[in-house]
Each structure stands twice: as structure tokens, then as C-alpha cells.
Design a protein around this motif. Structure first.
Motif, short mmCIF file in Angstrom:
data_model
loop_
_atom_site.label_atom_id
_atom_site.label_comp_id
_atom_site.label_asym_id
_atom_site.label_seq_id
_atom_site.Cartn_x
_atom_site.Cartn_y
_atom_site.Cartn_z
N LYS A 10 16.55 45.50 41.99
CA LYS A 10 17.09 45.05 41.51
C LYS A 10 18.46 44.60 42.42
CE LYS A 10 20.88 46.67 38.55
NZ LYS A 10 21.84 47.76 37.37
N LYS A 11 19.08 45.44 43.84
CA LYS A 11 19.89 44.78 44.27
C LYS A 11 19.33 43.42 45.33
CE LYS A 11 21.81 45.02 49.21
NZ LYS A 11 21.68 46.74 50.52
N GLU A 12 17.76 42.75 45.49
CA GLU A 12 17.35 41.64 45.93
C GLU A 12 17.17 40.98 44.62
OE1 GLU A 12 16.15 39.23 49.16
OE2 GLU A 12 16.75 41.30 49.37
N CYS A 13 17.09 40.78 43.63
CA CYS A 13 17.30 39.91 42.92
C CYS A 13 18.31 39.74 42.80
CB CYS A 13 17.07 40.80 41.38
SG CYS A 13 16.95 40.03 39.91
N SER A 38 5.01 46.36 49.50
CA SER A 38 4.55 44.85 48.98
C SER A 38 5.88 44.32 48.20
CB SER A 38 3.64 45.11 47.80
OG SER A 38 2.40 44.59 47.32
N GLY A 39 7.12 45.10 48.74
CA GLY A 39 7.82 44.61 48.33
C GLY A 39 8.66 43.04 49.35
N ILE A 40 9.14 42.64 47.93
CA ILE A 40 9.78 41.15 48.45
C ILE A 40 11.00 41.33 48.84
CG2 ILE A 40 9.79 40.27 46.27
CD1 ILE A 40 8.15 38.77 48.21
N ASN A 41 11.71 40.26 49.49
CA ASN A 41 12.76 39.98 50.01
C ASN A 41 12.90 38.32 50.21
OD1 ASN A 41 14.04 42.56 51.91
ND2 ASN A 41 13.42 41.90 50.17
N PHE A 42 14.07 37.44 49.62
CA PHE A 42 14.82 36.86 49.89
C PHE A 42 15.55 36.12 50.65
CE2 PHE A 42 13.12 38.06 45.38
CZ PHE A 42 12.36 36.32 45.55
N TYR A 70 14.75 40.02 59.74
CA TYR A 70 15.06 40.57 58.47
C TYR A 70 13.90 42.42 58.32
CZ TYR A 70 16.86 35.89 56.84
OH TYR A 70 18.04 34.83 56.50
N ARG A 71 13.62 42.29 59.24
CA ARG A 71 12.95 43.57 59.60
C ARG A 71 14.14 45.15 58.94
NH1 ARG A 71 8.31 43.54 64.25
NH2 ARG A 71 6.77 42.35 62.98
N GLU A 72 15.43 44.54 59.50
CA GLU A 72 15.57 45.72 59.13
C GLU A 72 16.44 45.81 57.94
OE1 GLU A 72 16.56 48.22 62.36
OE2 GLU A 72 14.64 47.38 62.93
N VAL A 73 17.24 44.60 57.61
CA VAL A 73 17.72 44.56 56.32
C VAL A 73 16.74 44.59 55.28
CG1 VAL A 73 19.43 43.55 57.54
CG2 VAL A 73 18.36 41.41 56.21
N PHE A 74 15.73 44.78 55.32
CA PHE A 74 14.89 44.67 54.39
C PHE A 74 14.38 45.64 52.95
CE2 PHE A 74 10.13 43.90 52.08
CZ PHE A 74 9.79 42.78 52.30
N SER A 75 14.15 45.78 52.15
CA SER A 75 14.67 46.43 50.80
C SER A 75 13.14 46.63 50.57
CB SER A 75 15.01 46.46 49.77
OG SER A 75 15.98 45.39 49.69
N HIS A 76 12.85 47.60 51.38
CA HIS A 76 10.87 48.56 50.95
C HIS A 76 10.76 49.44 50.09
CE1 HIS A 76 9.43 47.18 54.96
NE2 HIS A 76 10.82 46.91 55.27
N TYR A 105 16.54 42.82 34.48
CA TYR A 105 17.30 44.07 35.20
C TYR A 105 18.51 44.45 34.33
CZ TYR A 105 14.13 44.50 39.06
OH TYR A 105 13.53 45.06 40.65
N THR A 106 19.11 43.39 33.55
CA THR A 106 20.15 43.31 33.26
C THR A 106 19.55 44.37 31.60
OG1 THR A 106 21.07 42.00 33.96
CG2 THR A 106 22.48 42.14 32.00
#
Length: 129
Positions: A10-13, A38-42, A70-76, A105-106
Motif C-alpha cells: 500500500k505504501k509503494e502504491c 516478487s515485491g515491486i518498487n518504483f 534502493y536495496r535498503e529502502v525496498f518494500s519486501h 487500495y482505497t
């Protein structure tokens, strides 16, 4: 065409929705995907997504950015994959798609809250009987 399953928090969205360039209907981007969960970040900076230029991340300051940052801030989705390899995924984002993701999400959150409230009310009614 290849279809893959991606996990989106939800945070990444919300970040994607908030940092999508204003007034741009189609935007070339490089998403990052965890090979394990399979987490995705933008990726972006200062609430602006990085652009895809030749398969590389280009910041708004016109410098190329390494995905390794982005490895350290990635949402896994699992703790065990923190620090694992990230796959670069060149994509074309459509503004309409980004906005619809956020609304999904909303609406999901509203439905979950409504269902939880109804269940609580039913439990209270059963106790009163």
C-alpha cells in the motif's frame, strides 16, 4: 507479452500515485522487482519518479542512478530477502493505470473496514441476546 505476478505494498502504491509526473499520460520507467518475494518498487527521488532512458534510471537532476541504492529502502514481503538481488523491469506506466491502482487500495480498505465493523456489530448483538 509476458505476464508476471508482482507484489505491491500500500505504501509503494501511494508513492507511485503521489510521484507520478503531473499532466503526463504515459511515462517510461524502470521498476525494481525482488527476485525472491516478487515485491515491486518504483524508484524516484523527492517524490518524482526516475525516467527510463536506455534501460537506466535517470533522475530529475539528469544523472543516472544505480538500482543498488534502493536495496535498503525496498518494500519486501519477507524479511529473509532484505538485501537480495533486484531485477530491473523496464515498463511503460499509464496515468490511468496508476490512478486505478490507488483507487483499488482505497476501495479495498473501505470494504475491509466495513466488513470488520459489521462483524463486530453482529458479535455485540449475539452477546445481548
Amino acid at each position: 507479452m509476458e505476464i508476471e505476478e508482482w507484489g505491491l505494498t500500500k505504501k509503494e502504491c501511494k508513492y507511485l500515485n503521489d510521484s507520478y509526473p503531473k499532466g503526463v499520460s504515459v511515462f517510461p520507467h524502470v521498476a525494481l522487482k525482488c527476485c525472491s518475494c516478487s515485491g515491486i518498487n518504483f524508484p524516484g527521488n523527492k517524490d518524482v519518479l526516475h525516467a527510463n532512458v536506455g534501460g537506466k534510471l535517470l533522475s530529475q537532476e539528469r544523472t543516472f542512478v544505480s538500482p543498488k541504492l534502493y536495496r535498503e529502502v525496498f518494500s519486501h514481503f519477507r524479511r529473509c530477502c532484505i538485501g537480495s538481488a533486484l531485477q530491473t523491469c523496464p515498463i511503460i506506466l499509464r496515468e490511468s493505470f496508476v490512478r486505478s491502482l490507488q483507487s483499488c487500495y482505497t476501495e479495498s480498505a473501505k470494504r475491509i473496514f466495513r466488513k470488520h465493523t459489521e462483524e463486530e456489530e453482529e458479535k455485540e448483538e449475539e452477546k445481548e441476546e
